[in-house]
Design a protein around this motif. Structure first.
Motif, short mmCIF file in Angstrom:
data_model
loop_
_atom_site.label_atom_id
_atom_site.label_comp_id
_atom_site.label_asym_id
_atom_site.label_seq_id
_atom_site.Cartn_x
_atom_site.Cartn_y
_atom_site.Cartn_z
N LYS A 24 0.85 -1.19 0.00
CA LYS A 24 0.00 0.00 0.00
C LYS A 24 0.88 1.24 0.00
CE LYS A 24 -0.45 -0.20 4.99
NZ LYS A 24 -1.36 -0.32 6.12
N ALA A 25 0.25 2.38 -0.22
CA ALA A 25 0.98 3.65 -0.22
C ALA A 25 0.08 4.76 0.30
CB ALA A 25 1.47 3.99 -1.62
N GLU A 42 -8.31 10.67 -8.20
CA GLU A 42 -8.62 9.28 -7.84
C GLU A 42 -8.99 8.47 -9.09
OE1 GLU A 42 -11.89 6.75 -5.22
OE2 GLU A 42 -11.64 8.89 -4.84
N LYS A 43 -9.81 9.05 -9.95
CA LYS A 43 -10.21 8.38 -11.19
C LYS A 43 -8.99 8.08 -12.06
CE LYS A 43 -13.48 8.88 -14.99
NZ LYS A 43 -14.46 9.75 -15.63
N SER A 44 -8.07 9.02 -12.15
CA SER A 44 -6.85 8.83 -12.94
C SER A 44 -5.99 7.72 -12.36
CB SER A 44 -6.07 10.15 -12.98
OG SER A 44 -4.89 10.00 -13.72
N LEU A 45 -5.84 7.69 -11.03
CA LEU A 45 -5.03 6.65 -10.38
C LEU A 45 -5.64 5.26 -10.52
CD1 LEU A 45 -4.04 8.57 -7.12
CD2 LEU A 45 -2.49 7.84 -8.95
N PRO A 49 -2.93 -0.47 -13.64
CA PRO A 49 -3.25 -1.89 -13.50
C PRO A 49 -2.88 -2.49 -12.15
CG PRO A 49 -1.34 -1.61 -14.91
CD PRO A 49 -1.89 -0.23 -14.63
N PHE A 50 -2.00 -1.86 -11.40
CA PHE A 50 -1.56 -2.41 -10.11
C PHE A 50 -2.31 -1.83 -8.92
CE2 PHE A 50 1.39 0.81 -11.69
CZ PHE A 50 1.32 1.77 -10.68
N VAL A 51 -3.21 -0.88 -9.16
CA VAL A 51 -3.98 -0.26 -8.08
C VAL A 51 -5.24 -1.07 -7.82
CG1 VAL A 51 -5.30 1.79 -7.42
CG2 VAL A 51 -3.08 2.04 -8.52
N GLY A 52 -5.39 -1.49 -6.56
CA GLY A 52 -6.57 -2.26 -6.18
C GLY A 52 -7.69 -1.38 -5.66
N ASP A 53 -7.39 -0.58 -4.64
CA ASP A 53 -8.40 0.25 -3.99
C ASP A 53 -7.78 1.58 -3.59
OD1 ASP A 53 -10.98 0.74 -2.86
OD2 ASP A 53 -10.17 0.29 -0.87
N ILE A 54 -8.61 2.62 -3.53
CA ILE A 54 -8.15 3.94 -3.11
C ILE A 54 -9.15 4.51 -2.12
CG2 ILE A 54 -7.60 6.30 -3.83
CD1 ILE A 54 -6.87 5.21 -6.57
N LYS A 55 -8.64 4.98 -0.99
CA LYS A 55 -9.45 5.70 -0.01
C LYS A 55 -8.89 7.12 0.07
CE LYS A 55 -10.70 1.75 2.89
NZ LYS A 55 -11.47 1.15 1.92
N THR A 56 -9.78 8.10 0.13
CA THR A 56 -9.37 9.50 0.08
C THR A 56 -9.61 10.19 1.41
OG1 THR A 56 -10.00 9.50 -2.24
CG2 THR A 56 -9.64 11.63 -1.22
N ASP A 57 -8.64 10.97 1.86
CA ASP A 57 -8.76 11.82 3.04
C ASP A 57 -8.69 13.26 2.54
OD1 ASP A 57 -8.50 13.35 5.32
OD2 ASP A 57 -6.93 12.11 6.22
N ILE A 65 -3.61 4.16 -1.10
CA ILE A 65 -3.70 3.26 -2.25
C ILE A 65 -3.32 1.86 -1.80
CG2 ILE A 65 -2.84 2.77 -4.57
CD1 ILE A 65 -2.01 5.76 -4.71
N THR A 66 -4.18 0.90 -2.09
CA THR A 66 -3.88 -0.51 -1.84
C THR A 66 -3.54 -1.14 -3.18
OG1 THR A 66 -5.46 -0.54 -0.02
CG2 THR A 66 -4.74 -2.68 -0.88
N PHE A 67 -2.39 -1.81 -3.24
CA PHE A 67 -1.94 -2.42 -4.48
C PHE A 67 -2.45 -3.85 -4.61
CE2 PHE A 67 1.59 0.61 -3.43
CZ PHE A 67 1.24 1.55 -4.37
N LYS A 68 -2.66 -4.27 -5.85
CA LYS A 68 -3.08 -5.63 -6.12
C LYS A 68 -1.92 -6.58 -5.82
CE LYS A 68 -6.34 -4.47 -9.79
NZ LYS A 68 -6.60 -4.54 -11.25
N SER A 69 -2.25 -7.70 -5.22
CA SER A 69 -1.23 -8.70 -4.89
C SER A 69 -0.65 -9.30 -6.17
CB SER A 69 -1.86 -9.80 -4.04
OG SER A 69 -0.89 -10.76 -3.70
N GLY A 70 0.67 -9.40 -6.22
CA GLY A 70 1.34 -10.01 -7.36
C GLY A 70 1.56 -9.09 -8.54
#
Length: 167
Positions: A24-25, A42-45, A49-57, A65-70
């Protein structure tokens, strides 16, 4: 029995390799003035292909940013997507799982990239550890200048990029 031993060895090796990755980052973006700016970034990020989920503060202009495993993570693409949306990366702190990773001369490899530890930790690292990228374009100028003032890195032999990080 021999097949079982080979299978267990293969499973152990692939598990160690799968653990050695960015998970994550925390990305702080400067220049955001409203919720629409944040949504555009957020839409751009999310197109990466390696971005799994995004939560915004929105209060701190931070994207978790949570990255996809593998999937291999490319930090230059993250920076490019933020800039394409019209904003700037103020800081990028990524969490790396050091299980099964060798650190030689204060550096470790991830994919074809090399990550140089700028605050000289010779101790072995294990588990998930947050590293802050201090290169120009990923950190404020004062932080980059502090860490990169004396570096003379040459390009890695495998054609990747050298990132400079602090723990």
């Amino acid at each position: 029995m021999k097949t079982l031993k080979i299978f267990i060895l293969f499973l152990t090796l692939t598990t160690g390799i799968a653990n050695a990755q960015f998970t994550k980052a925390e990305l702080q973006v400067s220049g955001l003035t409203c919720a629409l700016c944040s949504k555009a970034t957020e839409k751009s990020l999310k197109t990466l292909p390696f971005v799994g989920d995004i939560k915004t503060d929105l209060m701190r202009n931070i994207f978790i940013i949570t990255f996809k495993s593998g999937e291999a993570v490319n930090f230059d693409l993250i920076s490019k997507k933020v800039q394409d949306a019209g904003f700037f990366v103020n800081s990028l702190k990524a969490t790396f799982n050091f299980n099964g990773v060798n650190i030689n001369n204060n550096a470790f490899s991830y994919g074809s990239d090399t990550f140089r530890l700028m605050n000289g930790t010779d101790k072995s690292l294990s588990g998930e550890v947050a590293v802050t990228i201090v290169d120009k374009g990923f950190a404020p100028r004062s932080v980059s200048k502090k860490y990169l003032g004396q570096t003379t890195d040459t390009a890695p032999a495998n054609g990747g990029r050298i990132y400079h990080v602090a723990i």
